[in-house]
Design a protein around this motif. Sequence first.
Motif, short mmCIF file in Angstrom:
data_model
loop_
_atom_site.label_atom_id
_atom_site.label_comp_id
_atom_site.label_asym_id
_atom_site.label_seq_id
_atom_site.Cartn_x
_atom_site.Cartn_y
_atom_site.Cartn_z
N ARG B 352 -6.39 -7.00 -6.54
CA ARG B 352 -6.12 -7.09 -5.11
C ARG B 352 -4.66 -7.48 -4.90
O ARG B 352 -4.15 -8.39 -5.54
CB ARG B 352 -7.03 -8.14 -4.49
CG ARG B 352 -6.92 -8.19 -2.97
CD ARG B 352 -7.80 -9.27 -2.43
NE ARG B 352 -7.45 -10.54 -3.07
CZ ARG B 352 -8.05 -11.70 -2.76
NH1 ARG B 352 -9.01 -11.73 -1.89
NH2 ARG B 352 -7.68 -12.81 -3.36
N SER B 375 0.96 4.17 1.26
CA SER B 375 -0.40 4.68 1.25
C SER B 375 -0.56 5.83 0.26
O SER B 375 -1.60 5.96 -0.39
CB SER B 375 -0.81 5.05 2.68
OG SER B 375 -1.19 6.37 2.76
N THR B 384 -7.51 1.61 -2.31
CA THR B 384 -7.62 1.69 -0.86
C THR B 384 -6.67 0.66 -0.26
O THR B 384 -6.40 -0.37 -0.86
CB THR B 384 -9.04 1.35 -0.40
OG1 THR B 384 -9.40 0.08 -0.96
CG2 THR B 384 -10.03 2.40 -0.85
N SER B 385 -6.15 0.97 0.92
CA SER B 385 -5.27 0.00 1.56
C SER B 385 -5.68 -0.17 3.02
O SER B 385 -6.23 0.75 3.64
CB SER B 385 -3.81 0.44 1.46
OG SER B 385 -3.63 1.63 2.19
N GLU B 386 -5.43 -1.36 3.52
CA GLU B 386 -5.81 -1.66 4.89
C GLU B 386 -4.65 -2.40 5.55
O GLU B 386 -4.19 -3.42 5.04
CB GLU B 386 -7.05 -2.54 4.87
CG GLU B 386 -7.83 -2.50 6.17
CD GLU B 386 -9.06 -3.39 6.07
OE1 GLU B 386 -9.26 -4.18 7.01
OE2 GLU B 386 -9.77 -3.32 5.05
N LEU B 387 -4.16 -1.84 6.63
CA LEU B 387 -3.02 -2.45 7.31
C LEU B 387 -3.48 -3.11 8.60
O LEU B 387 -4.20 -2.50 9.40
CB LEU B 387 -1.98 -1.36 7.63
CG LEU B 387 -0.74 -1.83 8.38
CD1 LEU B 387 0.15 -2.67 7.48
CD2 LEU B 387 0.03 -0.65 8.93
N HIS B 388 -3.08 -4.36 8.74
CA HIS B 388 -3.43 -5.08 9.95
C HIS B 388 -2.13 -5.60 10.56
O HIS B 388 -1.50 -6.50 10.02
CB HIS B 388 -4.38 -6.22 9.60
CG HIS B 388 -4.91 -6.92 10.82
ND1 HIS B 388 -5.82 -6.33 11.67
CD2 HIS B 388 -4.65 -8.15 11.31
CE1 HIS B 388 -6.10 -7.18 12.65
NE2 HIS B 388 -5.40 -8.28 12.45
N LEU B 397 -0.98 -6.40 4.79
CA LEU B 397 -1.39 -5.16 4.13
C LEU B 397 -2.18 -5.58 2.90
O LEU B 397 -1.65 -6.27 2.03
CB LEU B 397 -0.17 -4.35 3.71
CG LEU B 397 -0.45 -3.06 2.94
CD1 LEU B 397 -1.14 -2.04 3.81
CD2 LEU B 397 0.84 -2.47 2.39
N SER B 398 -3.49 -5.22 2.89
CA SER B 398 -4.24 -5.58 1.69
C SER B 398 -4.62 -4.31 0.95
O SER B 398 -5.06 -3.32 1.54
CB SER B 398 -5.46 -6.43 2.03
OG SER B 398 -6.37 -5.66 2.73
#
Lengths: 220, 412
Positions: B352, B375, B384-388, B397-398
Amino acid sequence: MRIGIAEDVALLREGITALLEQHGHTVLWSVSDANELRTRMHAPMRNETPELLVVDVRMPPDNTDDGLRAAVDIRRAHPEIAIMILSQHLGNEYAKELLADAPETAGGTGYLLKERVGRVADFLAAIDTVSQGGVSIDPKVVAALLGSGPIRGALASLTEREHEVLAHMAEGHTNEQITRILHLSAPTVERHISSIFTKLNLSERPGNKRVLAVLEYLKN
Amino acid sequence: MRTAPTARLLRANPLRVLASPAPWAGVIYGFSGMLLAMPTSLFIALFPLFPGWSWFLSAIERQRVRLVGHERIPGPPAALRIPPWQHIPARLESALGWREIAGTLLHLIFAVLTFTLWVLGFTLALTLLLAPFLPLFGSAFTVGDWRIDHPAATIPIAVLGIIVLAVFLYAQLVLAIVQARTARVLIGSRVEELERQVTTLAGERVALVDAFEAERRRIERDLHDGPQQHLASAALHLGFLRTRLEHEQPGLLPRLDSAHDEIERALDAIRAAVSALRPRILIERGLPAALTDLADRSPIPVTVHVEPAIRLYEAVEASVYSIATEFVANSLKHSAAHHITITLDAVADGVRILLSDDGNGGADPSRGTGLIGISHRVTLLRGTSELHSPVGGPTTLSIMLPGDIIRTGPPE
């Protein structure tokens, strides 16, 4: 001075040897491989222990930072031997590693870019500084460090002039040289230096304060 | 085409096919098919249990087709991989469940066809082949009124028996291949098929990343071993020359110094190019040291938490380093952040990476190439990436990367 050279490129090895011998130093031996260097230093023949080592960072067998790793080990076993590192890279992380134990060791430490050997006068001056237990960092490495972001911690309290003086100290310049380069009087330079020591809280610490200050500078 | 081996078999010279082990595989396929069809007739009577049986038979059939040269038929997607007595409804809601039932019924029909073929062909061939032996037991081969009791006269009949056997074997093989193909269409899962293709493609892309990485290293090494060493040597020669000229021809010194300056500029340029390829520190000290170095060079404080024990594959380390660089550059350029945090740790199902800043947020992948680059890299690594990043901040960005990017063996 008795010098050992570890450099894998024959042209440079011979060039440096010739250069040093022309200027009154004795090159005891030269090797082209980090393992050879370790062997030499592990069981040195009588009268073959050098006072100073010139070591290329990148050498066989792995062609990564073998030379530097050998130098770090040698520093541990023979802290009295001065070490001059030659590198192709500005990377400060390498310099830091070797300089980490510099204040406690009698032997000086240098980190020069390879082409610096062509600036004969600079190179010989750096050799002298290091052989007297000082620290000499390549001006380009110092410049790269200076340009690499904000000044933090205790260093932030230094004045601009004190920074300049400290940078010159990192390059291995003596007080007299700094006096000449910055067009200052000798007492002014001394005042700046003692102010640097005070601001970096080095006044009370044992070891070579000059080296400690340079280290503090590199840590930034 | 995946069915190529069997298709080739049918196009090849039948005599050559008969000499190969293929017909015998066909016989085993046909015979086991008949045995497996017996419970089917039983389960038709016990029809509430039929879906369970068709699930079981399909699972066997997916493996069994390998007998006739097919690859294993892809099974149901993971979501459906449960015994039917637990979730018969789930199975009946899926198209695959119904296709399996159809496949089982079709299997029964094929078994009947196989049985017919065996009764006709096998019995006929066996009878004809046994003809030469009948007179030995005092019996005789009779067809209607025609009676043959001399052993020599039965030879042509035996030859006819061999021909019938050959035809039977070939027919059985054709039937088996047709059955396997039908099974493939009916009980093969398209989802899994696609999943597998995606995995293959992703693997190929990772290989591509590796190849680029190897190329970068080669260029870096070539520059170091070639031009850099020659230029350093040239600088050394000029240095020698200078010590001589200083005394003998001081007028030439400015020219010499210009040459020397040019050489040093060339070396500077090479150094800049090499560090743009990939920082040395990453090659020699690995990701944690390189990220610390990145933090050192940032004008705003960057906190780096990296589990030092994790070593990733080289190409992956290069990608992660690029991602971190990209994120830091983005934060500095757009977010007016005062602090950036980079965290990398191993979790249960992978690695992670958390990248965050305390800036004013509003990061939008559609407006900056940096985030798209990130990305893309994450996709290449099968992560997978997740932007908040709400307007007003902060930005987080995780990224989750699969566990197989962790290097377990000795360093490469």
